[in-house]
Design a protein around this motif. Structure first.
Motif, short mmCIF file in Angstrom:
data_model
loop_
_atom_site.label_atom_id
_atom_site.label_comp_id
_atom_site.label_asym_id
_atom_site.label_seq_id
_atom_site.Cartn_x
_atom_site.Cartn_y
_atom_site.Cartn_z
N LEU A 47 0.84 -1.19 0.00
CA LEU A 47 0.00 0.00 0.00
C LEU A 47 0.88 1.24 0.00
N VAL A 48 0.57 2.17 -0.88
CA VAL A 48 1.27 3.44 -0.94
C VAL A 48 0.48 4.52 -0.20
N ALA A 49 -0.81 4.60 -0.50
CA ALA A 49 -1.66 5.62 0.13
C ALA A 49 -3.11 5.21 -0.02
N LYS A 56 -10.36 10.59 5.24
CA LYS A 56 -9.24 10.12 6.06
C LYS A 56 -8.16 9.56 5.14
N ILE A 57 -6.92 9.94 5.42
CA ILE A 57 -5.81 9.59 4.53
C ILE A 57 -4.72 8.88 5.32
N ASN A 58 -4.10 7.91 4.69
CA ASN A 58 -2.90 7.31 5.27
C ASN A 58 -1.87 7.09 4.17
N TYR A 59 -0.61 7.14 4.57
CA TYR A 59 0.51 6.97 3.65
C TYR A 59 1.47 5.93 4.20
N ALA A 60 2.13 5.23 3.29
CA ALA A 60 3.24 4.37 3.70
C ALA A 60 4.38 5.25 4.17
N ASP A 61 5.13 4.77 5.14
CA ASP A 61 6.25 5.56 5.66
C ASP A 61 7.25 5.91 4.57
N SER A 62 7.40 5.02 3.60
CA SER A 62 8.41 5.21 2.56
C SER A 62 8.10 6.37 1.62
N VAL A 63 6.85 6.84 1.63
CA VAL A 63 6.48 7.92 0.70
C VAL A 63 6.00 9.18 1.41
N LYS A 64 5.89 9.13 2.73
CA LYS A 64 5.39 10.30 3.46
C LYS A 64 6.23 11.53 3.15
N GLY A 65 5.55 12.64 2.90
CA GLY A 65 6.23 13.88 2.58
C GLY A 65 6.53 14.05 1.10
N ARG A 66 6.38 12.96 0.33
CA ARG A 66 6.67 13.04 -1.11
C ARG A 66 5.43 12.78 -1.96
N VAL A 67 4.41 12.23 -1.34
CA VAL A 67 3.23 11.80 -2.09
C VAL A 67 1.98 12.41 -1.48
N THR A 68 1.05 12.79 -2.34
CA THR A 68 -0.23 13.33 -1.89
C THR A 68 -1.36 12.62 -2.63
N ILE A 69 -2.29 12.07 -1.86
CA ILE A 69 -3.47 11.44 -2.46
C ILE A 69 -4.63 12.40 -2.33
N SER A 70 -5.46 12.46 -3.35
CA SER A 70 -6.62 13.33 -3.32
C SER A 70 -7.73 12.69 -4.15
N LYS A 71 -8.94 13.27 -4.08
CA LYS A 71 -10.03 12.71 -4.85
C LYS A 71 -10.98 13.80 -5.29
N ASP A 72 -11.67 13.52 -6.37
CA ASP A 72 -12.70 14.38 -6.89
C ASP A 72 -13.99 13.56 -6.87
N ASN A 73 -14.83 13.81 -5.88
CA ASN A 73 -16.04 12.99 -5.71
C ASN A 73 -16.98 13.10 -6.91
N THR A 77 -12.99 10.15 -9.27
CA THR A 77 -11.59 10.04 -9.65
C THR A 77 -10.69 10.35 -8.45
N ALA A 78 -9.61 9.61 -8.36
CA ALA A 78 -8.62 9.87 -7.33
C ALA A 78 -7.27 10.10 -7.98
N TYR A 79 -6.40 10.78 -7.28
CA TYR A 79 -5.11 11.14 -7.83
C TYR A 79 -4.00 10.78 -6.84
N LEU A 80 -2.82 10.55 -7.39
CA LEU A 80 -1.65 10.34 -6.57
C LEU A 80 -0.54 11.23 -7.14
N GLN A 81 -0.28 12.32 -6.45
CA GLN A 81 0.80 13.22 -6.85
C GLN A 81 2.09 12.75 -6.19
N MET A 82 3.07 12.43 -6.99
CA MET A 82 4.33 11.92 -6.47
C MET A 82 5.46 12.88 -6.83
#
Length: 120
Positions: A47-49, A56-73, A77-82
């Motif tokens: 799991l990445v995010a 409610k959002i959660n991130y893997a420790d390996s990507v925290k601070g570098r990845v942002t998950i978001s969604k457009d209800n 659609t959901a997005y993963l900005q890396m």
């Protein structure tokens, strides 16, 4: 029929950025949870995010601070900005969508995956 489709993968240099998209199409459902997973060659899927319908959002420790998950209800659609991508981020990225139907049952759907390669 419900479909989950990812897009946005590609080749990027170390330190670069990519934005992945995950679109759920069909009718008669609501999204409970969207998850982004990745699987590198020879490794287990991880799991990445994840993001819930309540935000409610959660991130893997390996990507925290570098990845942002978001969604457009509105667009389902959901997005993963890396950002600040590293070679170890290289993997096939999969989107999972936990969809609730009108009867209240939840089913998990997976996308086909999109390749992300971080290399100079």
């Amino acid at each position: 029929q419900v479909q989950v489709v990812e897009s946005g993968g590609g080749l990027v240099q170390p330190g670069g950025s990519l934005k992945l998209s995950c679109a759920a199409s069909g009718s008669g459902f609501s999204i409970d949870v969207i998850g982004w997973y990745r699987q590198a060659p020879g490794k287990q899927r991880e799991l990445v995010a994840g993001i819930t319908s309540g935000g409610k959002i959660n991130y893997a420790d390996s990507v925290k601070g570098r990845v942002t998950i978001s969604k457009d209800n509105a667009e389902n659609t959901a997005y993963l900005q890396m950002n600040s991508l590293k070679p170890e981020d290289t993997a096939v990225y999969y989107c999972s969508a936990d969809l609730r139907n009108a009867a209240g049952y939840v089913f998990r759907y997976w996308g086909q995956g999109t390749q992300v390669t971080v290399s100079s």
